[in-house]
Design a protein around this motif. Structure first.
Motif, PDB file in Angstrom:
ATOM      1  N   GLY A   1       0.812  -1.203   0.000  1.00 21.34           N
ATOM      2  CA  GLY A   1       0.000   0.000   0.000  1.00 21.34           C
ATOM      3  C   GLY A   1       0.847   1.255   0.000  1.00 21.34           C
ATOM      4  O   GLY A   1       0.516   2.256  -0.650  1.00 21.34           O
ATOM      5  N   MET A   2       1.957   1.197   0.731  1.00 20.43           N
ATOM      6  CA  MET A   2       2.890   2.327   0.746  1.00 20.43           C
ATOM      7  C   MET A   2       3.571   2.500  -0.612  1.00 20.43           C
ATOM      8  O   MET A   2       3.786   3.621  -1.082  1.00 20.43           O
ATOM      9  N   GLN A   3       3.924   1.376  -1.232  1.00 18.74           N
ATOM     10  CA  GLN A   3       4.718   1.431  -2.453  1.00 18.74           C
ATOM     11  C   GLN A   3       3.891   1.718  -3.700  1.00 18.74           C
ATOM     12  O   GLN A   3       4.284   2.532  -4.533  1.00 18.74           O
ATOM     13  N   VAL A   4       2.741   1.031  -3.839  1.00 17.55           N
ATOM     14  CA  VAL A   4       1.981   1.137  -5.087  1.00 17.55           C
ATOM     15  C   VAL A   4       0.522   1.510  -4.871  1.00 17.55           C
ATOM     16  O   VAL A   4      -0.255   1.556  -5.828  1.00 17.55           O
ATOM     17  N   GLY A   5       0.122   1.757  -3.631  1.00 18.29           N
ATOM     18  CA  GLY A   5      -1.245   2.162  -3.357  1.00 18.29           C
ATOM     19  C   GLY A   5      -2.178   0.981  -3.139  1.00 18.29           C
ATOM     20  O   GLY A   5      -1.826  -0.170  -3.398  1.00 18.29           O
ATOM     21  N   PRO A   6      -3.398   1.264  -2.667  1.00 13.72           N
ATOM     22  CA  PRO A   6      -4.360   0.200  -2.344  1.00 13.72           C
ATOM     23  C   PRO A   6      -4.718  -0.703  -3.524  1.00 13.72           C
ATOM     24  O   PRO A   6      -4.845  -1.906  -3.353  1.00 13.72           O
ATOM     25  N   VAL A   7      -4.887  -0.122  -4.708  1.00 12.46           N
ATOM     26  CA  VAL A   7      -5.274  -0.938  -5.858  1.00 12.46           C
ATOM     27  C   VAL A   7      -4.180  -1.951  -6.185  1.00 12.46           C
ATOM     28  O   VAL A   7      -4.451  -3.144  -6.398  1.00 12.46           O
ATOM     29  N   GLY A   8      -2.943  -1.483  -6.212  1.00 14.27           N
ATOM     30  CA  GLY A   8      -1.825  -2.384  -6.482  1.00 14.27           C
ATOM     31  C   GLY A   8      -1.690  -3.459  -5.415  1.00 14.27           C
ATOM     32  O   GLY A   8      -1.369  -4.617  -5.717  1.00 14.27           O
ATOM     33  N   ALA A   9      -1.956  -3.098  -4.166  1.00 16.24           N
ATOM     34  CA  ALA A   9      -1.870  -4.058  -3.066  1.00 16.24           C
ATOM     35  C   ALA A   9      -2.964  -5.117  -3.182  1.00 16.24           C
ATOM     36  O   ALA A   9      -2.733  -6.296  -2.896  1.00 16.24           O
ATOM     37  N   VAL A  10      -4.160  -4.694  -3.597  1.00 15.73           N
ATOM     38  CA  VAL A  10      -5.262  -5.653  -3.769  1.00 15.73           C
ATOM     39  C   VAL A  10      -4.956  -6.594  -4.933  1.00 15.73           C
ATOM     40  O   VAL A  10      -5.240  -7.799  -4.859  1.00 15.73           O
ATOM     41  N   VAL A  11      -4.374  -6.073  -5.998  1.00 19.50           N
ATOM     42  CA  VAL A  11      -3.960  -6.930  -7.116  1.00 19.50           C
ATOM     43  C   VAL A  11      -2.943  -7.956  -6.626  1.00 19.50           C
ATOM     44  O   VAL A  11      -3.027  -9.146  -6.955  1.00 19.50           O
ATOM     45  N   ALA A  12      -1.997  -7.511  -5.811  1.00 23.58           N
ATOM     46  CA  ALA A  12      -0.982  -8.416  -5.272  1.00 23.58           C
ATOM     47  C   ALA A  12      -1.605  -9.491  -4.386  1.00 23.58           C
ATOM     48  O   ALA A  12      -1.132 -10.630  -4.357  1.00 23.58           O
ATOM     49  N   SER A  13      -2.692  -9.147  -3.687  1.00 20.30           N
ATOM     50  CA  SER A  13      -3.333 -10.110  -2.795  1.00 20.30           C
ATOM     51  C   SER A  13      -4.001 -11.255  -3.555  1.00 20.30           C
ATOM     52  O   SER A  13      -4.425 -12.237  -2.952  1.00 20.30           O
ATOM     53  N   LEU A  14      -4.085 -11.123  -4.882  1.00 20.29           N
ATOM     54  CA  LEU A  14      -4.554 -12.246  -5.687  1.00 20.29           C
ATOM     55  C   LEU A  14      -3.672 -13.472  -5.427  1.00 20.29           C
ATOM     56  O   LEU A  14      -4.162 -14.609  -5.417  1.00 20.29           O
ATOM     57  N   GLY A  15      -2.385 -13.230  -5.175  1.00 19.60           N
ATOM     58  CA  GLY A  15      -1.459 -14.325  -4.904  1.00 19.60           C
ATOM     59  C   GLY A  15      -1.826 -15.112  -3.666  1.00 19.60           C
ATOM     60  O   GLY A  15      -1.858 -16.349  -3.679  1.00 19.60           O
ATOM     61  N   ARG A  16      -2.141 -14.396  -2.574  1.00 19.36           N
ATOM     62  CA  ARG A  16      -2.508 -15.106  -1.346  1.00 19.36           C
ATOM     63  C   ARG A  16      -3.802 -15.897  -1.525  1.00 19.36           C
ATOM     64  O   ARG A  16      -3.942 -16.991  -0.994  1.00 19.36           O
ATOM     65  N   ASN A  17      -4.735 -15.321  -2.284  1.00 16.21           N
ATOM     66  CA  ASN A  17      -6.020 -15.990  -2.440  1.00 16.21           C
ATOM     67  C   ASN A  17      -5.948 -17.203  -3.357  1.00 16.21           C
ATOM     68  O   ASN A  17      -6.704 -18.160  -3.166  1.00 16.21           O
ATOM     69  N   ILE A  18      -5.047 -17.182  -4.326  1.00 20.58           N
ATOM     70  CA  ILE A  18      -4.798 -18.393  -5.112  1.00 20.58           C
ATOM     71  C   ILE A  18      -4.243 -19.480  -4.198  1.00 20.58           C
ATOM     72  O   ILE A  18      -4.659 -20.643  -4.257  1.00 20.58           O
ATOM     73  N   ALA A  19      -3.299 -19.084  -3.329  1.00 27.35           N
ATOM     74  CA  ALA A  19      -2.715 -20.043  -2.384  1.00 27.35           C
ATOM     75  C   ALA A  19      -3.779 -20.587  -1.436  1.00 27.35           C
ATOM     76  O   ALA A  19      -3.836 -21.796  -1.176  1.00 27.35           O
TER      77      ALA A  19
END
Length: 210
Positions: A31-49
């Motif tokens: 969220g600090m680095q790329v903002g909330p939208v980018g962080a939510v996109v990244a969280s796709l990884g955890r949800n696949i797992a």
């Protein structure tokens, strides 16, 4: 699953998703680095797992992992090593002012794919997730009704809660970002987040199946 049971279950799953942990620490940092939208996109990884781990648990393999000292230890120590690696890497990463990042035309060092992969590896190597899906999820089922559809509803609800939790943590990270603009501020941020990941690895190392 009837609506009455779901209305009781959903807030509980949301609390599970909001609990502090390595993936939510990552959401703050993203969220600090790329903002909330980018962080939510990244969280796709955890949800696949998590989807994979829920399928494993539904097939009964999760119980095998939880009951096996060897396999539980393998998953746990893979998670410990990876969290320690992320912690050291974050601690030693270059301190670039966020205002400099915003003005830079250079492509970000870490792509969305890399962030998704990082969230995936953190989640898939956390044996506590297997414990949740194996030990807690079955207690939320109404055994007088077909189990598979209920497990699917619970799983989809949990994944939605994880996306929402990632967004909430990322927003908090964005708020912190407003106070960190300088090179020194980023250096402190990297060390602070690195310390959190190292602490998470230590807590995971001390965990047990109980």
């Amino acid at each position: 699953m009837n609506w009455q049971l779901w209305l009781v279950t959903a807030p509980f799953l949301m609390l599970l998703a909001l609990s502090p942990g390595p993936n939510n620490f990552t959401a703050i940092y993203n969220g600090m680095q790329v903002g909330p939208v980018g962080a939510v996109v990244a969280s796709l990884g955890r949800n696949i797992a998590f989807a994979i781990l829920m399928l494993v648990s539904a097939l009964g393999l999760g119980a095998v992992i939880v009951s096996s000292v060897f396999w539980f230890g393998v998953v746990k120590w893979l998670g410990v090593v990876y969290l320690l690696y992320i912690g050291i890497k974050t601690w030693r990463s270059a301190a670039i002012g966020l205002d400099e990042q915003a003005d830079s035309t250079v492509v970000s060092f870490v792509s969305h794919y890399a962030r998704i992969r990082q969230e995936f590896l953190i989640a898939i190597s956390n044996p506590k997730a297997i414990l949740i899906f194996t030990a807690i999820f079955p207690q939320l089922l109404d055994l007088s009704m077909p189990v598979a559809p209920q497990f699917l509803v619970i799983g989809v609800t949990f994944i939605f809660c994880e996306f929402l939790a990632a967004y909430i943590y990322a927003v908090s990270g964005k708020q912190i970002r407003r106070f960190i603009k300088s090179h020194k501020g980023m250096l402190r941020l990297n060390k602070g987040m690195g310390s959190l990941f190292v602490l998470a690895s230590m807590l995971l190392a001390s965990s047990s199946r109980s």
